[in-house]
Motif scaffolding. Structure first.
Motif, PDB file in Angstrom:
ATOM      1  N   LYS A   9      -2.313  -1.377  -7.134  1.00 46.89           N
ATOM      2  CA  LYS A   9      -2.400  -2.840  -7.176  1.00 46.89           C
ATOM      3  C   LYS A   9      -1.065  -3.495  -7.494  1.00 46.89           C
ATOM      4  O   LYS A   9      -0.908  -4.705  -7.291  1.00 46.89           O
ATOM      5  CB  LYS A   9      -3.449  -3.257  -8.202  1.00 46.89           C
ATOM      6  CG  LYS A   9      -4.885  -3.031  -7.735  1.00 46.89           C
ATOM      7  CD  LYS A   9      -5.906  -3.601  -8.708  1.00 46.89           C
ATOM      8  CE  LYS A   9      -7.310  -3.441  -8.168  1.00 46.89           C
ATOM      9  NZ  LYS A   9      -8.334  -4.010  -9.080  1.00 46.89           N
ATOM     10  N   GLU A  10      -0.110  -2.736  -7.987  1.00 57.72           N
ATOM     11  CA  GLU A  10       1.221  -3.286  -8.216  1.00 57.72           C
ATOM     12  C   GLU A  10       1.904  -3.635  -6.892  1.00 57.72           C
ATOM     13  O   GLU A  10       2.794  -4.479  -6.849  1.00 57.72           O
ATOM     14  CB  GLU A  10       2.059  -2.269  -8.999  1.00 57.72           C
ATOM     15  CG  GLU A  10       3.420  -2.765  -9.411  1.00 57.72           C
ATOM     16  CD  GLU A  10       4.161  -1.740 -10.249  1.00 57.72           C
ATOM     17  OE1 GLU A  10       5.342  -1.469  -9.937  1.00 57.72           O
ATOM     18  OE2 GLU A  10       3.568  -1.210 -11.208  1.00 57.72           O
ATOM     19  N   PHE A  11       1.463  -2.979  -5.802  1.00 55.88           N
ATOM     20  CA  PHE A  11       2.110  -3.164  -4.506  1.00 55.88           C
ATOM     21  C   PHE A  11       1.231  -3.892  -3.503  1.00 55.88           C
ATOM     22  O   PHE A  11       1.728  -4.626  -2.653  1.00 55.88           O
ATOM     23  CB  PHE A  11       2.520  -1.800  -3.936  1.00 55.88           C
ATOM     24  CG  PHE A  11       3.429  -1.022  -4.844  1.00 55.88           C
ATOM     25  CD1 PHE A  11       4.781  -1.307  -4.907  1.00 55.88           C
ATOM     26  CD2 PHE A  11       2.925  -0.018  -5.667  1.00 55.88           C
ATOM     27  CE1 PHE A  11       5.623  -0.598  -5.753  1.00 55.88           C
ATOM     28  CE2 PHE A  11       3.753   0.696  -6.513  1.00 55.88           C
ATOM     29  CZ  PHE A  11       5.101   0.396  -6.564  1.00 55.88           C
ATOM     30  N   VAL A  12      -0.081  -3.662  -3.567  1.00 51.81           N
ATOM     31  CA  VAL A  12      -0.986  -4.310  -2.619  1.00 51.81           C
ATOM     32  C   VAL A  12      -2.349  -4.475  -3.281  1.00 51.81           C
ATOM     33  O   VAL A  12      -2.833  -3.573  -3.946  1.00 51.81           O
ATOM     34  CB  VAL A  12      -1.094  -3.486  -1.307  1.00 51.81           C
ATOM     35  CG1 VAL A  12      -1.577  -2.081  -1.559  1.00 51.81           C
ATOM     36  CG2 VAL A  12      -1.974  -4.189  -0.290  1.00 51.81           C
ATOM     37  N   GLN A  13      -2.931  -5.642  -3.115  1.00 49.34           N
ATOM     38  CA  GLN A  13      -4.207  -5.958  -3.756  1.00 49.34           C
ATOM     39  C   GLN A  13      -5.361  -5.631  -2.802  1.00 49.34           C
ATOM     40  O   GLN A  13      -5.525  -6.276  -1.772  1.00 49.34           O
ATOM     41  CB  GLN A  13      -4.244  -7.442  -4.138  1.00 49.34           C
ATOM     42  CG  GLN A  13      -3.240  -7.830  -5.202  1.00 49.34           C
ATOM     43  CD  GLN A  13      -3.599  -7.248  -6.571  1.00 49.34           C
ATOM     44  OE1 GLN A  13      -4.758  -7.064  -6.896  1.00 49.34           O
ATOM     45  NE2 GLN A  13      -2.574  -6.971  -7.361  1.00 49.34           N
ATOM     46  N   VAL A  14      -6.145  -4.617  -3.142  1.00 48.18           N
ATOM     47  CA  VAL A  14      -7.310  -4.231  -2.358  1.00 48.18           C
ATOM     48  C   VAL A  14      -8.519  -4.224  -3.269  1.00 48.18           C
ATOM     49  O   VAL A  14      -8.562  -3.471  -4.241  1.00 48.18           O
ATOM     50  CB  VAL A  14      -7.133  -2.825  -1.731  1.00 48.18           C
ATOM     51  CG1 VAL A  14      -8.349  -2.482  -0.869  1.00 48.18           C
ATOM     52  CG2 VAL A  14      -5.877  -2.763  -0.897  1.00 48.18           C
ATOM     53  N   ASP A  15      -9.476  -5.071  -2.978  1.00 48.43           N
ATOM     54  CA  ASP A  15     -10.667  -5.171  -3.817  1.00 48.43           C
ATOM     55  C   ASP A  15     -11.883  -4.608  -3.086  1.00 48.43           C
ATOM     56  O   ASP A  15     -12.831  -5.321  -2.764  1.00 48.43           O
ATOM     57  CB  ASP A  15     -10.907  -6.639  -4.200  1.00 48.43           C
ATOM     58  CG  ASP A  15      -9.760  -7.208  -5.021  1.00 48.43           C
ATOM     59  OD1 ASP A  15      -9.255  -6.479  -5.886  1.00 48.43           O
ATOM     60  OD2 ASP A  15      -9.362  -8.357  -4.773  1.00 48.43           O
TER      61      ASP A  15
END
Length: 791
Positions: A9-15
């Motif tokens: 999540k530091e690089f890309v937000q995937v929920d």
């Protein structure tokens, strides 16, 4: 490669949930092996505050505690731990809680006093002192974090993370990093990728005043980057770093070592930290080892080096096996004051050979051997120095030494949409291809595609097509029938015959073997071939494994005899084997003719010439081979001259069967009779009647007559049978031999042979007179052709 979802999540937000995330990543080419919830085995464990401690009335070492767990009233817990005091914050496993290993905690009584839970140690939560250096292993975990009673213990212990295990193929070493996988995630879900640029304050000075670097072979080390840190303070890493390392399967050690491991996981670039005081002369020399050199590596083992192994050395000695493991003579210890960070790029083949030769495959060597991005060395060392300043464990000296000995120019390919669509069977527009490539960080300028430095696997048009296919979606590629004529599939006639032969051989008690097609030239002598035999003209192998496998076989007999002999030497009382194998003969064009042969071989009690003959007859009959006959063969040097026959179908020779010559059997160490058959696969295929022909049941009864004749011993039964059929005419439907007799009332040199004849007319019931006429014709023909007379 284990990927922490929290780190990602530091690089890309995937929920997305783990299942949806894993499925999407697998479909885009990054195969997910599995996912794990680090806290799945812990339930109903919270922070508790010890309000009071009272001695257990029935024990001299147990305490009765009142613990605030964030509920309306404190809970009573009995513990035997001696390191707990009033006011301590501790992990509490409440009633009906679950701990790692499937341990269930329920309320109960300890020596008569009720206990409604358990105070937990690190070990009971699946942790150790490497995860929390300020705790102890043989007591309750005393929490020093900013927490309150009732808080879930999983986030505090760093167990609120989910880990995704990826199977990374050897051509994608860039995905052996968090950033590499983050690129794939961002491209898969069309999300923005946030990359951090390291910022270093520095403390002045110049690294070049203290360090120099020399690369002796640019092919083995295309790039070597280094930075220097002074006033180093060795200590534990912060909690967030320890958690990320643990989630990735790396155990924390100390801040400096953890920084190198952290950067390796984040950037995919292995690093090494030297105690600079141990680097003699302040000079790093990247060279191959000298004859007789050795090094004691960090695992405490002395390694003997050879001149093919690349090493990192000072002016006098090796201090590291390049790309594999550091040396104990430059290890980071508690009093280390200056550290030299190494971030280098090495030849993958060289590193793999060194690691294999030394028997020490490490995380670093596993990455280097796949071929890493030379442009990544400077980014990794800068990140490491940024972390040094962030953790306050040293002062970074200004300046970077970056020795580049290889070519770092990017690869440029042509974008050819028509060829890509033709290869994939798609109709993807050029603009969509450009969009896909650009989100993977390829640069498209006109028809030129500039490949990112970390994608060494992309070498041609087919690789670009693969990238397009991955993100266009394999499921979106249309399914189309193959152009041109199509077939319903199934086996070819040759394949079907091969399967039928295998089934039939097994039905007559034989087991399949598969032998090598290359043999020793000496096999010709072992099966007694004469010196001028054409079977001795074998094709030689240019690079044989040895003399025993230096030529291609022209007969399958030695291969069968070798396996039979091995069974005989292993004291197997009987053996029945078969093989469908190839022979190799020289062709006029310099290539090889490769006919196939069905070989059968047996030995043991109850086996003789006639049992082998029966097997051959049964196989050929099942294949509907017409007019099968056997003729005596005395000229084959590999077989017993009196127990060998050629096999025919009409006038077509199919093969040979018989007893192996005793001399040949002895050459293989077998002193028992051995029987074999060699049948041409091509001849069987040519003679096989694949479609059975219908024959109506007879409408009229048959007449059976028996006939016994006396003839010379040398006349084969097959000749007598053929003569009977020849002179019996159309009314003779079948002639079977049922008795052979020599002895009393039979002259010397003669034998009696008895046949059963079946006579039938297709259009009427035969009369005895008609049958007598047939028998008379048969007797006359036997006497005239073979000199056989009625007994």
């Amino acid at each position: 490669m284990n990927l922490s979802r929290k780190w990602l999540k530091e690089f890309v937000q995937v929920d997305l949930g783990d299942h949806e995330f894993a499925e999407a990543m697998t479909l885009s080419g990054s195969k997910v092996e599995g996912t794990e919830d680090l806290g799945a085995e812990i339930e109903n464990v919270v922070v508790g505050k010890v309000l009071s401690l009272v001695r257990h009335e029935n024990s001299d070492h147990m305490w009765v505690c009142q613990v605030d767990v964030g509920e309306e009233a404190p809970v009573q817990i009995v513990t035997g731990a001696q390191n707990v005091q009033e006011g301590d914050l501790v992990p509490v496993a409440k009633d009906h809680s679950l701990l790692p290993g499937g341990v269930k905690i329920k309320k109960g009584k300890l020596r008569g006093v009720e206990s409604r839970g358990m105070l937990c140690s690190l070990g009971e939560l699946g942790l150790d002192t490497r995860d929390f250096p300020d705790a102890i292993m043989d007591g309750i975990w005393i929490l020093h974090e900013d927490v309150k009673p009732g808080d879930d213990i999983r986030p505090i212990a760093g167990l609120d993370d989910h880990v995704v295990e990826f199977e990374i193929t050897p051509n994608r070493p860039d995905c052996l990093s968090v950033i590499g996988l983050a690129r794939e995630v961002a491209a898969t879900f069309d999300l923005p990728l946030t990359l951090h640029t390291p910022v270093i304050k520095g403390c002045g000075g110049d690294i070049r005043n203290d360090v120099s670097i020399e690369i002796t072979d640019g092919a083995l080390c295309p790039r070597y980057t280094a930075r220097l840190v002074r006033n180093v303070k060795i200590g534990p890493s912060p909690k967030w770093m320890r958690e990320r390392l643990r989630a990735s399967g790396v155990r924390p050690i100390n801040n400096i070592v953890d920084i190198t491991n952290y950067v390796m996981l984040e950037y995919g670039q292995p690093m090494h930290a030297f105690d600079f005081s141990c680097v003699e002369g302040g000079k790093i020399v990247v060279r191959t080892a000298r004859e007789g050199e050795s090094i004691t590596t960090l695992d405490g083992n002395e390694r003997k080096l050879n001149p093919s192994m690349l090493c990192i050395c000072d002016v006098n000695k090796p201090v590291c096996v390049a790309g594999v493991m550091g040396g104990a003579n430059s290890e980071i210890v508690g009093d280390t004051a200056m550290v030299l960070f190494e971030s280098a790029n090495f030849n993958g083949v060289s590193i793999r050979r060194t690691a294999m030769a030394l028997g020490m495959r490490t995380d670093a060597s596993a990455r280097y051997e796949k071929g890493l991005d030379p442009a990544n060395t400077i980014k990794a060392v800068e990140r490491a120095c940024e972390l040094v300043e962030l953790l306050g464990c040293g002062e970074v000296v200004d300046g970077v030494i970056d020795c580049v000995a290889g070519d770092l120019s990017p690869r440029v390919l042509k974008l050819e949409p028509e060829r890509i669509n033709a290869l994939l069977g798609t109709d993807v527009c050029r603009c969509e291809m450009v969009r896909i490539l650009e989100k993977l960080d390829f640069t498209v300028k006109g028809d030129d595609v500039i490949v990112p430095s970390w994608r060494a696997d992309v070498e041609g048009m087919a690789d670009l097509a693969e990238e397009v296919a991955r993100f266009f979606g394999y499921n979106n590629i249309p399914v189309e029938a193959v152009a041109g004529s199509s077939s319903s599939g199934g086996y070819t006639p040759v394949q079907r015959l091969e399967m039928d032969l295998g089934t039939l051989c097994r039905s007559v008690g034989l087991s399949e073997i598969i032998t090598y097609s290359f043999v020793s030239p000496s096999v010709c002598d072992k099966i007694c071939l004469p010196a001028d035999s054409p079977l001795r003209d074998m094709m030689k192998i240019l690079n044989p494994l040895g003399e025993d496998t230096s030529v291609m076989r022209t007969t399958i007999l030695p291969s069968m005899l070798e396996v039979l002999a091995r069974n005989y030497k292993n004291r197997n009382k009987t053996a029945g084997l078969y093989e469908i194998g190839k022979l190799y003969f020289k062709a006029d064009n310099g290539m090889a003719k490769e006919p196939r042969v069905l070989a059968m071989g047996v030995y043991g009690e109850g086996e003789d010439f006639f049992t082998m003959k029966g097997r051959v007859e049964a196989v050929l009959k099942a294949l509907r081979i017409p007019e099968v006959s056997f003729k005596q063969e005395t000229a084959n040097p590999s077989y017993h001259p009196g127990r060998c026959a050629k096999v025919y179908a009409g006038d077509t020779e199919i093969g040979v069967l018989g007893q192996i010559h005793p001399v040949a059997a002895k050459n293989y160490g077998v002193d028992a009779p051995v029987y074999t058959a060699e049948l041409s696969f091509e001849a069987i295929f040519a003679c096989e009647v694949s479609v059975p022909l219908y024959k109506a049941l007879p409408r009229f009864p048959a007449i059976e007559r028996d006939l016994a004749v006396v003839c010379d011993k040398a006349i084969p039964a097959a000749d007598l049978t053929a003569c009977i059929k020849k002179h019996g005419g159309k009314l003779l439907q079948e002639a079977k031999l049922f008795d052979v007799y020599t002895g009393h009332h039979i002259p010397e040199g003669k034998k009696s042979m008895a046949f059963s004849l079946m006579l039938r007319a297709e259009d009427k019931t035969m009369t005895d007179a008609e049958a007598d006429a047939v028998m008379k014709s048969v007797l006359a023909g036997l006497e005239k052709d073979l000199g056989a007379v009625i007994r």
